[in-house]
Scaffold this motif. Structure first.
Motif, PDB file in Angstrom:
ATOM      1  N   GLY A  66       0.607  -1.022   0.487  1.00  0.00           N
ATOM      2  CA  GLY A  66       0.683   0.099  -0.186  1.00  0.00           C
ATOM      3  C   GLY A  66       0.636   1.628   0.169  1.00  0.00           C
ATOM      4  O   GLY A  66       2.102   0.928  -0.036  1.00  0.00           O
ATOM      5  N   LEU A  67       0.205   2.447   0.219  1.00  0.00           N
ATOM      6  CA  LEU A  67       0.904   3.961   0.064  1.00  0.00           C
ATOM      7  C   LEU A  67       1.744   4.015   0.754  1.00  0.00           C
ATOM      8  O   LEU A  67       2.906   4.390   1.416  1.00  0.00           O
ATOM      9  CB  LEU A  67       0.038   5.075   0.385  1.00  0.00           C
ATOM     10  N   GLU A  68       1.523   2.940   1.830  1.00  0.00           N
ATOM     11  CA  GLU A  68       2.851   3.442   3.483  1.00  0.00           C
ATOM     12  C   GLU A  68       4.271   2.973   2.701  1.00  0.00           C
ATOM     13  O   GLU A  68       4.725   2.977   3.288  1.00  0.00           O
ATOM     14  CB  GLU A  68       1.931   3.374   4.738  1.00  0.00           C
ATOM     15  N   ALA A  69       2.950   1.759   2.682  1.00  0.00           N
ATOM     16  CA  ALA A  69       4.685   0.654   2.662  1.00  0.00           C
ATOM     17  C   ALA A  69       5.668   1.279   1.378  1.00  0.00           C
ATOM     18  O   ALA A  69       7.223   0.960   1.358  1.00  0.00           O
ATOM     19  CB  ALA A  69       3.868  -0.354   2.199  1.00  0.00           C
ATOM     20  N   VAL A  70       4.211   2.755   0.200  1.00  0.00           N
ATOM     21  CA  VAL A  70       5.983   2.314  -1.120  1.00  0.00           C
ATOM     22  C   VAL A  70       6.618   3.316  -0.049  1.00  0.00           C
ATOM     23  O   VAL A  70       7.697   3.614  -0.361  1.00  0.00           O
ATOM     24  CB  VAL A  70       4.627   3.138  -2.089  1.00  0.00           C
ATOM     25  N   GLN A  84       8.591  11.482   7.703  1.00  0.00           N
ATOM     26  CA  GLN A  84       8.038  12.161   8.228  1.00  0.00           C
ATOM     27  C   GLN A  84       6.299  11.534   8.540  1.00  0.00           C
ATOM     28  O   GLN A  84       5.708  10.910   7.817  1.00  0.00           O
ATOM     29  CB  GLN A  84       6.840  13.259   7.286  1.00  0.00           C
ATOM     30  N   SER A  85       5.862  11.389  10.228  1.00  0.00           N
ATOM     31  CA  SER A  85       5.363  10.652  10.933  1.00  0.00           C
ATOM     32  C   SER A  85       4.336  10.981  11.004  1.00  0.00           C
ATOM     33  O   SER A  85       4.485  11.796  11.956  1.00  0.00           O
ATOM     34  CB  SER A  85       5.495   9.338  11.522  1.00  0.00           C
ATOM     35  N   PHE A  86       3.315  10.372  11.211  1.00  0.00           N
ATOM     36  CA  PHE A  86       1.445  11.218  11.783  1.00  0.00           C
ATOM     37  C   PHE A  86       0.705  10.404  12.318  1.00  0.00           C
ATOM     38  O   PHE A  86       0.386   9.535  11.391  1.00  0.00           O
ATOM     39  CB  PHE A  86       0.829  12.676  11.533  1.00  0.00           C
ATOM     40  N   ASP A  87       0.659  10.239  13.481  1.00  0.00           N
ATOM     41  CA  ASP A  87      -0.499   9.912  14.477  1.00  0.00           C
ATOM     42  C   ASP A  87      -0.188   8.361  13.852  1.00  0.00           C
ATOM     43  O   ASP A  87      -1.259   7.271  13.804  1.00  0.00           O
ATOM     44  CB  ASP A  87      -1.844   9.595  13.262  1.00  0.00           C
ATOM     45  N   GLY A  88       1.292   7.470  13.687  1.00  0.00           N
ATOM     46  CA  GLY A  88       1.332   6.223  13.701  1.00  0.00           C
ATOM     47  C   GLY A  88       1.602   5.577  12.629  1.00  0.00           C
ATOM     48  O   GLY A  88       2.055   4.674  12.715  1.00  0.00           O
ATOM     49  N   LEU A  90       3.495   6.647   8.619  1.00  0.00           N
ATOM     50  CA  LEU A  90       4.441   7.660   7.747  1.00  0.00           C
ATOM     51  C   LEU A  90       3.669   7.574   6.278  1.00  0.00           C
ATOM     52  O   LEU A  90       2.505   7.108   5.623  1.00  0.00           O
ATOM     53  CB  LEU A  90       5.574   5.994   7.021  1.00  0.00           C
ATOM     54  N   MET A  91       4.112   9.249   6.248  1.00  0.00           N
ATOM     55  CA  MET A  91       2.810  10.363   6.048  1.00  0.00           C
ATOM     56  C   MET A  91       4.119  10.584   4.771  1.00  0.00           C
ATOM     57  O   MET A  91       2.740  11.276   3.940  1.00  0.00           O
ATOM     58  CB  MET A  91       1.669  10.483   6.395  1.00  0.00           C
ATOM     59  N   GLY A  92       5.100  10.539   4.915  1.00  0.00           N
ATOM     60  CA  GLY A  92       5.219  11.198   4.210  1.00  0.00           C
ATOM     61  C   GLY A  92       7.545  11.304   4.537  1.00  0.00           C
ATOM     62  O   GLY A  92       7.689  10.551   5.341  1.00  0.00           O
ATOM     63  N   VAL A  93       8.187  11.875   3.320  1.00  0.00           N
ATOM     64  CA  VAL A  93       9.497  11.381   2.998  1.00  0.00           C
ATOM     65  C   VAL A  93       9.906  12.829   2.509  1.00  0.00           C
ATOM     66  O   VAL A  93       9.326  13.644   1.304  1.00  0.00           O
ATOM     67  CB  VAL A  93       9.536  10.170   2.130  1.00  0.00           C
ATOM     68  N   ALA A  94      11.181  13.628   2.893  1.00  0.00           N
ATOM     69  CA  ALA A  94      11.426  14.366   2.847  1.00  0.00           C
ATOM     70  C   ALA A  94      13.633  14.699   2.185  1.00  0.00           C
ATOM     71  O   ALA A  94      13.902  13.757   2.802  1.00  0.00           O
ATOM     72  CB  ALA A  94      11.630  16.106   2.895  1.00  0.00           C
ATOM     73  N   SER A 109       4.389  13.755  -0.155  1.00  0.00           N
ATOM     74  CA  SER A 109       3.585  13.306   1.297  1.00  0.00           C
ATOM     75  C   SER A 109       2.037  12.720   0.608  1.00  0.00           C
ATOM     76  O   SER A 109       2.340  12.595  -0.443  1.00  0.00           O
ATOM     77  CB  SER A 109       2.754  14.731   1.864  1.00  0.00           C
ATOM     78  N   LEU A 110       1.271  12.078   1.297  1.00  0.00           N
ATOM     79  CA  LEU A 110       0.078  11.735   1.796  1.00  0.00           C
ATOM     80  C   LEU A 110      -0.976  13.193   1.796  1.00  0.00           C
ATOM     81  O   LEU A 110      -1.043  13.548   2.423  1.00  0.00           O
ATOM     82  CB  LEU A 110      -0.202  10.341   2.316  1.00  0.00           C
ATOM     83  N   GLY A 111      -2.027  13.165   0.904  1.00  0.00           N
ATOM     84  CA  GLY A 111      -3.360  13.616   0.519  1.00  0.00           C
ATOM     85  C   GLY A 111      -4.261  13.135   0.939  1.00  0.00           C
ATOM     86  O   GLY A 111      -4.145  11.534   1.505  1.00  0.00           O
TER      87      GLY A 111
END
Length: 453
Positions: A66-70, A84-88, A90-94, A109-111
């Motif tokens: 899924g998206l988090e695994a990607v 970049q992690s939120f609410d447990g 991974l939601m982004g990478v910089a 990041s993810l919308g």
């Protein structure tokens, strides 16, 4: 940031005034920009849907692929990146990439509906942004292969697989839950806006304050034209391309929360200023507040000014607060053009070059102002209505839209000094020369399929 809001009226007034001046400073000095004020740069945010080629369906958030695994796999492929992690989750990478001898920040990041956003820049070269996007796309494809899949990024202004926004599950993040709950009470298309739309956003960092204001005013006047020229929606809630209305995504965002998504009042007046923009923003309800750690709290029905009286905000918190308003063009450390649909990277960077060519230098600003003439709120509203109704046959600002677009292309071709950027712009300019916009390709495909060609 303090967790408890101030209670004493004098302390609250002092906190508000301090925050007010800090926000004005973001406009005036570009405090959060990565370059000196004297440098003109461009940043590009491109939102797209991640598509599984095999199943011809969008990739979900959860699951082994899924998206988090990607994102996890991307982080492995980019040594030295920031997670970049939120609410447990991974939601982004910089990461910072070396492209054409320059270091280019890239943020993924993810919308709310699983839209995958890649932000590249700032850079003084749109060609550098294009190569940064190409590098990201390549890395994303490699990440999908490492997971045993074959994924690709689909650039469309509205989710083509959704017959209803309720078909799309929200990403598990408090930010999106709060926004969804609030916006469901404000307009017709809240769920569509958050879950189903994708945009191309161009951020111009200008040379000085007057250039920023001039660029903001002209971009605001042109926003329906730019929305029309980048229209890239083939299906709205399950409609086919031939039955899909024009400029769907801009229609959605105009209706989702009219108070926060409208043209900023006074934009075309002689007295318009950073202060006037901030006065409008402070009267809006931000819905949520994000602190320096990325933690999100609800602000309920309180206005931005109320929140600014609670505690002294950091510049980063101030920037996030300003991003809670969503006019067609937004002010911050940059002039942010938000109205374009998601486009293929070649067209997205061509559009960025076009915007740079008509809205970022003193010469281009003067010429674009002359091409538009005197414009008011009613003119802009009528332009949007005419373009939705008549397309290339519309008249806008007292002239045929085709004539205006030709004039703007001449300005861009003159004011883009880099030959490579001029060539890059032709990827989308050629389409407009033939009186087409990106969505027309979908219409043609559907027409041919119906006729059995």
């Amino acid at each position: 940031m303090q967790t408890l809001p101030l209670q004493d009226p004098d302390e609250r007034e002092a906190a508000y005034q301090k925050n007010h001046e800090m926000l004005l400073g973001l406009f005036r000095r570009g405090t959060l920009a990565s370059t000196a004020d004297s440098e003109r740069t461009v940043r590009l945010r491109l939102e797209r849907f991640l598509l599984d080629r095999d199943s011809q369906s969008l990739v979900p958030f959860e699951g082994d692929a899924g998206l988090e695994a990607v994102l996890e796999q991307l982080a492995l492929q980019w040594p030295g990146c920031t997670r970049q992690s939120f609410d447990g989750h991974l939601m982004g990478v910089a990461v910072r990439l070396l492209v054409r001898g320059s270091v280019v920040p890239v943020i993924v990041s993810l919308g709310a509906g699983g839209q995958l956003t890649c932000s590249v820049g700032p850079s003084d070269s749109v060609i550098t942004l294009r190569e940064s996007l190409d590098d990201f796309d390549r890395q994303l494809h490699l990440a999908s292969l490492a997971l045993g899949c074959d994924y690709t990024l689909a650039a469309e202004g509205y989710n083509p697989f959704a017959s209803s926004p309720l078909d799309v599950q929200l990403i598990p993040r408090a930010r999106w839950t709060l926004l969804s709950a609030y916006l469901a009470q404000t307009g017709r298309y809240a769920r569509d806006a958050l879950r189903c739309t994708c945009a191309t956003q161009v951020l111009l960092h200008m040379g000085n304050d007057q250039e920023s204001l001039s660029s903001f005013v002209l971009a605001s006047a042109l926003h329906p034209v730019l929305a029309f020229l980048t229209d890239n929606v083939r299906s709205f809630r399950g409609s086919g391309a031939r039955r899909c209305p024009r400029m769907v995504r801009s229609m959605i965002w105009e209706e989702v929360d009219p108070a926060r998504c409208c043209l900023v009042p006074g934009t075309f007046g002689r007295e318009f200023s950073f202060e006037r923009y901030l006065e409008w923003a402070e009267f809006q309800q931000p819905i949520l507040l994000t602190d320096d750690s990325g933690n999100v709290t609800s602000t309920g029905r309180r206005t931005m000014a109320d929140v600014m009286g609670d505690v002294a905000l950091s510049p980063r918190e101030g920037r996030w607060l300003l991003e809670t308003v969503h006019p067609p063009v937004r002010l911050g450390a940059s002039v942010e053009l938000l109205q374009a649909d998601s486009l293929h990277p070649a067209q997205a960077t061509a559009y960025a070059a076009f915007v740079k060519g008509i809205l970022q230098t003193p010469l281009s600003l003067d010429q674009t102002r002359d091409a538009l003439g005197r414009v008011g709120v009613d003119d802009v509203r009528q332009a949007g209505e005419a373009l939705r109704r008549e397309g290339w046959n519309a008249r806008v600002f007292g002239r045929p839209v085709a004539e205006l677009v030709d004039a703007l292309l001449r300005i861009a071709r003159t004011c883009l000094l880099d030959e490579g950027e001029r060539a890059l712009m032709e990827e989308i300019a050629t389409l407009w020369d033939y009186r087409m916009v990106p969505r027309d390709a979908f219409v043609q495909q559907e027409t041919k399929a119906r006729r059995g060609w």
